[in-house]
Design an enzyme around this catalytic site. Structure first.
Site, PDB file in Angstrom:
ATOM      1  N   GLU A  45       3.552 -10.297  21.032  1.00 57.33           N
ATOM      2  CA  GLU A  45       3.816 -11.058  19.811  1.00 57.33           C
ATOM      3  C   GLU A  45       2.541 -11.336  19.016  1.00 57.33           C
ATOM      4  OE1 GLU A  45       3.350 -14.109  23.170  1.00 57.33           O
ATOM      5  OE2 GLU A  45       4.013 -12.031  22.883  1.00 57.33           O
ATOM      6  N   GLU A  76     -11.314 -10.871  35.568  1.00 59.15           N
ATOM      7  CA  GLU A  76     -11.250  -9.926  34.453  1.00 59.15           C
ATOM      8  C   GLU A  76     -11.487 -10.711  33.165  1.00 59.15           C
ATOM      9  OE1 GLU A  76      -8.399  -6.330  32.830  1.00 59.15           O
ATOM     10  OE2 GLU A  76      -7.443  -8.172  33.504  1.00 59.15           O
ATOM     11  N   LYS A 110       9.525  -4.558  24.236  1.00 61.99           N
ATOM     12  CA  LYS A 110       9.088  -5.914  23.904  1.00 61.99           C
ATOM     13  C   LYS A 110       7.565  -5.869  23.804  1.00 61.99           C
ATOM     14  CE  LYS A 110       7.412  -9.340  24.947  1.00 61.99           C
ATOM     15  NZ  LYS A 110       6.208 -10.037  24.320  1.00 61.99           N
ATOM     16  N   PHE A 164      -1.333  -6.760  24.083  1.00 55.98           N
ATOM     17  CA  PHE A 164      -1.869  -6.837  22.720  1.00 55.98           C
ATOM     18  C   PHE A 164      -2.987  -5.844  22.468  1.00 55.98           C
ATOM     19  CE2 PHE A 164      -4.798  -9.747  24.953  1.00 55.98           C
ATOM     20  CZ  PHE A 164      -6.022  -9.325  24.465  1.00 55.98           C
ATOM     21  N   SER A 205      -2.001  -8.227  32.498  1.00 56.98           N
ATOM     22  CA  SER A 205      -2.874  -8.836  33.499  1.00 56.98           C
ATOM     23  C   SER A 205      -2.231  -8.776  34.885  1.00 56.98           C
ATOM     24  CB  SER A 205      -3.161 -10.293  33.132  1.00 56.98           C
ATOM     25  OG  SER A 205      -1.983 -11.074  33.278  1.00 56.98           O
ATOM     26  N   CYS A 262      -8.277  -2.464  29.655  1.00 58.85           N
ATOM     27  CA  CYS A 262      -8.262  -2.506  31.117  1.00 58.85           C
ATOM     28  C   CYS A 262      -9.147  -1.432  31.722  1.00 58.85           C
ATOM     29  CB  CYS A 262      -6.842  -2.394  31.643  1.00 58.85           C
ATOM     30  SG  CYS A 262      -6.070  -0.782  31.364  1.00 58.85           S
TER      31      CYS A 262
END
Length: 499
Positions: free
Chosen positions: A176, A382, A173, A149, A226, A281
Site C-alpha cells: 500500500e 536487516e 495484493k 514496497f 521481511s 533483499c
C-alpha cells in the site's frame, strides 16, 4: 489528490471499505495519493472474479495463453518509462534503478512466453502389456501474491506472469506504500487480451492479507518481504491448507580474500550496498575482509561512497534517492548511532544528510561502519537502508564460519582471483544464491530465486523451474486399452481377427 482503487474483473472498482491509506512522495514528504484499503468483502469479490475466470482460463490452450503474453511483453516494453516513473514517484528510487526493475520483471514475462516447453509432460510406453504411463502438470486454480514496497513492479512480475501462463488466475495484493505500478501492470495485461478476472489487484493492509490467507478458494500464496512476516504468512496459509512460498529477509555477506582485485571489490560493495538506497533483499550489507587488506578496502569503499550523488529520483544526475517513509528513515538512522555505541567505528555517517530544496524528504546519506561485531544490532538485523558493515577475519575459514552462523541465507558473494577458493566457497557457504566476483547474484529468469534458512519458508523458490512447479501440480495417468482386434462382434476396424 490522486486515488488508487482496486482492479477486479478487468476494470477499476472503487474502494468501498471507507478506509484509505496515504501514499507519499519520498523526495518531498508530501502525501500525493490515497489508496483504497480493502475489506474482507472486497477481497471476496476479487477472489470470486478470479474463480469465475478460472473456469475458462484454466481450460484455455497454451497457444491462447502465450499469444496474450507475447502481446503483454510488447506493451510492457513500450511503457517502460511510464512504469518506472510511477515507481520513482512513490518509492523514490532513481529512474535508472526503476528501469532496471522493469527489465528484470520482463525477464519473467519472457520466460512465461515460453511456457509451452515448461509444461511438457512425460510418457512411458508399454510399462506392462498394452499399458502406458504419462505424467502431466495442471494449474492449481486461484492463487495469490503479496508483494513488498521495494520492487513494486518486478516482484509482482516474478509471480503472476508464470501463474497465469500455467493456467491459474491471480489475486495480487501489492504494498500500500507504492500501489500505482501494480494497477498499470494489470491494465496493460487487460489491453493485451488477458480475460477479465484472470488478474485482479486488491490494495490493503493486514485485513486484506489475512482475508487472502484464510480464503477457501485460494490454493496457493506467494510472498516476498521481511522474515517475521514471511514466517507468519507461511504458518497461517499452511494452516489453512494452502501451498506457500514465502521469501523473507536477508543479511547478505561479501567475502573479500587477500588476493582479490580491491578496486573491483570496492566498486561492487558500493553499488551492492547503496544501490536503491539499500532497500533490497539482495543488497550486500556486510563485507567480510580477510587478512591485511581490510584497511585498504575500507578506504577504497569510503572514497567511492563519498562521491555518490543523492537527490530526487526524477533528477537524471541522482545516483541514490530517498527512503520510502519518514519512519523507515528514522529506523535506519538509529542503527548507525547504535553501532557506534556498541563499539563500531563510524567511517561515514549519513544520518544528517538532507537535500536543498527538498528538506522534508526522507533523506539519508551513506553510512559505512568498520570493525562491526557479530553481536551488534547493526549486524544482526536487516536494516534495509544504505548502511554497510565491515567485519574482519584473519582467515578464509573464519570468514565462512562467520557467514554460515547467520540465521539468514539469502545471497552471498566472494571476491578472489583463486578459482579453487571460489569453488570451495560455493560448495561450503550456506546460502541459496552465490556470486563469484558478482556482488548481487540475482539469477536470470530461467533459474530460480530464493534463499536458505530464515530467508525462505516453504519448499519452492520463486520463478524459473521452481516457479512453474509451484503454480502447477503433477498428475500421473496409467492407461490400458484393449487391442482393436478384441473389439466386440460387429465392430470392424479393419484389423485381422487372428494374431
Amino acid at each position: 489528490m490522486k486515488t488508487v482503487n482496486h482492479w477486479i474483473g478487468g476494470k477499476t472498482v472503487e474502494g468501498a471499505s471507507g478506509n484509505w491509506g496515504p501514499v507519499t512522495d519520498p523526495a518531498t514528504g508530501e502525501v500525493t495519493t490515497q489508496v483504497a484499503l480493502a475489506s474482507a468483502a472486497e477481497v471476496d469479490e476479487a477472489v470470486a472474479a478470479a474463480k469465475e475466470a478460472y473456469g475458462t482460463w484454466g481450460q484455455s490452450s497454451l497457444a491462447q495463453r502465450t499469444a496474450v503474453l507475447f502481446r503483454y511483453r510488447a506493451l510492457l516494453d513500450a511503457r517502460r518509462d511510464d512504469i518506472a516513473a510511477l515507481i520513482t514517484a512513490e518509492h523514490g528510487k532513481v529512474h535508472s534503478d526503476a528501469l532496471g526493475e522493469v527489465a528484470r520483471g520482463l525477464e519473467i514475462v519472457e520466460l512465461a512466453c515460453g511456457i509451452t516447453t515448461q509444461l511438457k509432460g512425460e510418457l512411458s510406453t508399454q510399462v506392462s502389456n498394452r499399458v502406458d504411463v504419462s505424467s502431466i502438470r495442471q494449474p492449481l486454480g486461484v492463487v495469490a501474491g503479496i508483494t513488498p514496497f521495494n520492487f513494486p513492479a518486478m516482484v509482482p512480475m516474478w509471480m503472476f506472469p508464470l501463474a497465469v501462463a500455467c493456467g491459474n488466475t491471480f489475486v495480487l495484493k501489492p504494498s500500500e506504500k507504492d500501489p500505482s505500478a501494480a494497477n498499470l501492470l494489470a491494465e496493460l495485461a487487460t489491453e493485451a487480451g488477458l480475460p477479465a478476472g484472470v488478474l485482479n489487484v486488491v490494495h490493503g493492509d493486514k485485513v486484506a492479507v489475512d482475508a487472502l490467507l484464510a480464503h477457501p478458494d485460494i490454493a496457493a500464496v506467494s510472498f516476498v518481504g521481511s522474515t517475521p512476516i514471511a514466517r507468519y504468512i507461511h504458518t497461517t496459509a499452511s494452516a489453512n491448507g494452502k501451498r506457500v512460498q514465502a521469501l523473507g529477509g536477508a543479511k547478505n555477506h561479501m567475502l573479500v580474500l587477500p588476493d582479490a582485485d580491491l578496486d573491483a571489490a570496492a566498486d561492487a560493495a558500493v553499488s551492492a550496498a547503496y544501490g536503491s538506497a539499500g532497500e533490497r533483499c539482495m543488497a550486500i550489507s556486510a563485507v567480510v575482509a580477510v587478512g591485511a587488506i581490510a584497511d585498504e578496502l575500507v578506504e577504497k569503499i569510503r572514497e567511492r561512497a563519498e562521491k555518490i550523488k543523492i537527490g530526487p529520483g526524477n533528477d537524471p544526475t541522482s545516483e541514490m534517492g530517498p527512503l520510502i517513509t519518514k519512519a523507515h528513515r528514522e529506523k535506519v538512522a538509529s542503527y548507525v548511532a547504535g553501532a557506534a555505541a556498541q563499539g563500531a567505528e563510524v567511517v561515514l555517517d549519513g544520518t544528517g544528510y538532507t537535500v536543498g530544496g527538498f528538506e522534508d524528504g526522507h533523506w539519508i546519506g551513506l553510512s559505512l561502519l568498520d570493525n562491526v561485531s557479530t553481536d551488534s544490532d547493526a549486524y544482526r538485523d536487516e536494516i534495509f537502508g544504505p548502511v554497510l558493515c565491515v567485519l574482519r577475519t584473519e582467515t578464509y575459514d573464519e570468514g565462512v564460519e562467520l557467514i554460515n552462523a547467520s540465521p539468514f541465507g539469502n545471497g552471498t558473494a566472494i571476491f578472489t582471483r583463486d578459482g579453487g577458493a571460489a569453488r570451495r566457497f560455493q560448495m561450503e557457504v550456506q546460502a541459496g544464491m552465490v556470486g563469484v566476483n558478482v556482488p548481487i547474484p540475482v539469477p536470470v529468469g530461467y533459474h530460480s530465486f530464493g534463499g536458505w534458512k530464515d530467508s525462505l519458508f516453504g519448499d519452492h523458490h520463486i520463478y524459473g523451474n521452481d516457479g512453474v512447479h509451484f503454480y502447477t501440480r503433477g498428475k500421473v495417468v496409467t492407461t490400458r486399452w484393449p487391442d482393436p482386434s478384441e473389439a466386440p462382434t460387429g465392430v470392424d476396424l479393419g484389423f485381422p481377427r487372428n494374431h
